[in-house]
Design a protein around this motif. Sequence first.
Motif, PDB file in Angstrom:
ATOM      1  N   THR A 167       0.373  -1.507   0.202  1.00 38.48           N
ATOM      2  CA  THR A 167      -0.383  -0.082   0.311  1.00 38.48           C
ATOM      3  C   THR A 167       1.113   1.360  -0.465  1.00 38.48           C
ATOM      4  OG1 THR A 167      -2.240  -1.010   1.078  1.00 38.48           O
ATOM      5  CG2 THR A 167      -1.900   1.395   1.271  1.00 38.48           C
ATOM      6  N   GLY A 168       2.091   1.130   0.760  1.00 36.68           N
ATOM      7  CA  GLY A 168       2.945   2.819   0.475  1.00 36.68           C
ATOM      8  C   GLY A 168       3.505   2.312  -0.006  1.00 36.68           C
ATOM      9  N   GLU A 169       3.656   1.644  -0.890  1.00 34.58           N
ATOM     10  CA  GLU A 169       5.068   1.455  -1.670  1.00 34.58           C
ATOM     11  C   GLU A 169       3.583   1.818  -3.736  1.00 34.58           C
ATOM     12  OE1 GLU A 169       6.305  -1.649  -4.879  1.00 34.58           O
ATOM     13  OE2 GLU A 169       5.748  -2.141  -3.469  1.00 34.58           O
ATOM     14  N   LYS A 472       0.583 -14.816 -11.944  1.00 38.30           N
ATOM     15  CA  LYS A 472       0.324 -14.519 -10.566  1.00 38.30           C
ATOM     16  C   LYS A 472       1.813 -14.490 -10.119  1.00 38.30           C
ATOM     17  CE  LYS A 472      -4.532 -14.395  -9.907  1.00 38.30           C
ATOM     18  NZ  LYS A 472      -5.894 -14.526  -8.859  1.00 38.30           N
ATOM     19  N   PHE A 473       2.163 -15.546 -10.234  1.00 38.94           N
ATOM     20  CA  PHE A 473       3.997 -16.146  -9.304  1.00 38.94           C
ATOM     21  C   PHE A 473       4.452 -15.398 -10.013  1.00 38.94           C
ATOM     22  CE2 PHE A 473       7.430 -18.724  -9.961  1.00 38.94           C
ATOM     23  CZ  PHE A 473       7.893 -19.043  -8.586  1.00 38.94           C
ATOM     24  N   LEU A 474       4.887 -15.155 -11.167  1.00 35.08           N
ATOM     25  CA  LEU A 474       5.806 -14.292 -12.181  1.00 35.08           C
ATOM     26  C   LEU A 474       5.807 -13.110 -11.977  1.00 35.08           C
ATOM     27  CD1 LEU A 474       5.991 -16.414 -15.539  1.00 35.08           C
ATOM     28  CD2 LEU A 474       7.238 -16.986 -14.120  1.00 35.08           C
ATOM     29  N   LEU A 475       4.290 -12.459 -12.009  1.00 34.43           N
ATOM     30  CA  LEU A 475       4.452 -11.166 -12.371  1.00 34.43           C
ATOM     31  C   LEU A 475       4.620 -10.396 -10.918  1.00 34.43           C
ATOM     32  CD1 LEU A 475       3.040 -10.630 -15.523  1.00 34.43           C
ATOM     33  CD2 LEU A 475       5.512 -10.567 -14.716  1.00 34.43           C
ATOM     34  N   GLN A 476       3.459 -10.602 -10.189  1.00 35.14           N
ATOM     35  CA  GLN A 476       3.334  -9.994  -9.117  1.00 35.14           C
ATOM     36  C   GLN A 476       3.732 -10.326  -7.728  1.00 35.14           C
ATOM     37  OE1 GLN A 476      -1.115 -10.498  -8.600  1.00 35.14           O
ATOM     38  NE2 GLN A 476      -1.578 -10.409 -10.564  1.00 35.14           N
ATOM     39  N   HIS A 477       5.116  -9.989  -7.673  1.00 33.68           N
ATOM     40  CA  HIS A 477       6.185  -9.929  -6.533  1.00 33.68           C
ATOM     41  C   HIS A 477       5.909  -9.140  -5.630  1.00 33.68           C
ATOM     42  CE1 HIS A 477       7.478  -6.028  -7.840  1.00 33.68           C
ATOM     43  NE2 HIS A 477       7.566  -5.867  -8.711  1.00 33.68           N
ATOM     44  N   ALA A 478       5.258  -8.315  -5.730  1.00 38.09           N
ATOM     45  CA  ALA A 478       4.204  -7.474  -4.610  1.00 38.09           C
ATOM     46  C   ALA A 478       3.313  -8.037  -2.990  1.00 38.09           C
ATOM     47  CB  ALA A 478       4.808  -6.181  -4.928  1.00 38.09           C
TER      48      ALA A 478
END
Length: 513
Positions: A167-169, A472-478
């Motif tokens: 969220t802060g990011e 999701k695993f490959l890209l949504q690292h945050a």
Amino acid sequence: MKVAKSCSQCRAAKRKCTAGIPPQPACTQCVQKGLSCSLLLGLSSNRQKPLAPAVAAPDYSERVSDKVRDQLVDVYLQLIHDKPHTLFHPETLKSRVQSGSLPEAVLFSILALAARFSSDPMIQARVKDFYQTAKESFKRALDEVTIDNIHATALIGNICGADGDPTGESLFFGISFRMAQILRLPEPSPEDDGIMRETKLRTYWSLYMIDQWSSAGLDMPRQIPDTSQHPLPMLELEFWQLRPGEQARGSMTRDRSPGLWGYMVILARIFGKIHELHRQLANGSLTDTETEEQTRVLALELEGFAQSLPSTLELTSGNLEHHAMLGLGATFVALHLGYHHYSTLLYFHYLDSTLTQVPNQALFAARCKYHAVAFSDLLSSSNEIPSCEALYFIVGHMTVISSSALLHTLLFGEPEELPDTRRRLYSNFQVLLKLKQYWSDVKMMITRLFTFQEACMRSTDQVYIVDKWIVKFLLQHALPIEKNLRPPFTQYLAERDRFAEDALAILRPAEHG
């Protein structure tokens, strides 16, 4: 005549004024910004008794000695700057730090990033203090749209991401993007010298890179569109050698030779297209034929990028050592790690060997494994050359993706592939454990690797099936990754899983640490 109830500074800014409110008579905003409060001056002239002196703004410079401060700035420039972002002219940054003209929000963000690498436990323990100081300082100047505040929010956003605060990011990056748009970056002002013109340009392209990564990692829409109207960042050595008041040769022209960061921008453009391809895969809006065609087109772009590199920028041991000697070793490594990471992402989908109707499935799967191996080998060799280590936060995610492809080989590959694969996995895991010492959210990334292993175990006999979950695993690292629920694995995979578990054992303490 109506008596003023707020000072002239607050009236001009249309904000609430606290002048005359105990415990201090002066306006809080004026005190914090070191201004002479007009209302306090007026009150003083009309009173016979002098007012109590205004409370001075807190002096955060007292919290860290000049020696430690300067050392941490050097650490930041060596290990972080010019890798995930390039925001400063190094000598100008150090000069502003020493003169006290660098805003606290920027300075303490830098200290918060660098202090985690200190060998002094007392300095390491102050990372959160530096971070809080940076945030508090920025909030006091939130309404000031300046390039310094763009830098502050970009740095604070990086810290939020590294500390597992998506969220802060997203919030701080969003402020940074909007301020840059208000200032019309990277357009220079007539009075800008070469340093400021290039700084604005590098800041813009840093935000472009941040937007590419954060939009994918946070599953958010992008804010900075693709464009070719702005020149790419210049050669790093030429930029470093610029002096105040001097103009760069060929400044702001699109045909000048790009530096390492210029080539990083070109790669980031391709990454944006890879991200879009994966997004369409997740939405189920592409057929296998359409996916293969788009993959082929992007593969040609990546190959074209590699072929367009000058011979001095090709990945060779000689070039690596040469850039290390120039002080650019880690930036050179960052460029090539990015190339192999983006390539691994592009082809990862084709590790699914059930795509028998796709003519290039085996070729693309082989390329995925090749780039995962090349990433691991480069990461390992960079640790053996001084000043070439890749220790910035996002390396954790890239290493997990390389490790996932290697883990797939360990589970489904040929027996002769296993020894080298196991060795590379061990090397990757050593890097992840090292990164975890500096960046707390690497722990979550390591957990994702175990989740991937479990997903493999729930695939069919000797086959890993790629689905929406893998996108999701490959890209949504945050973001946290949920488990991929499938039927239990077969006896064949149970045997290989024990082999994989042995290889992963080095990371198991980190899962609970």
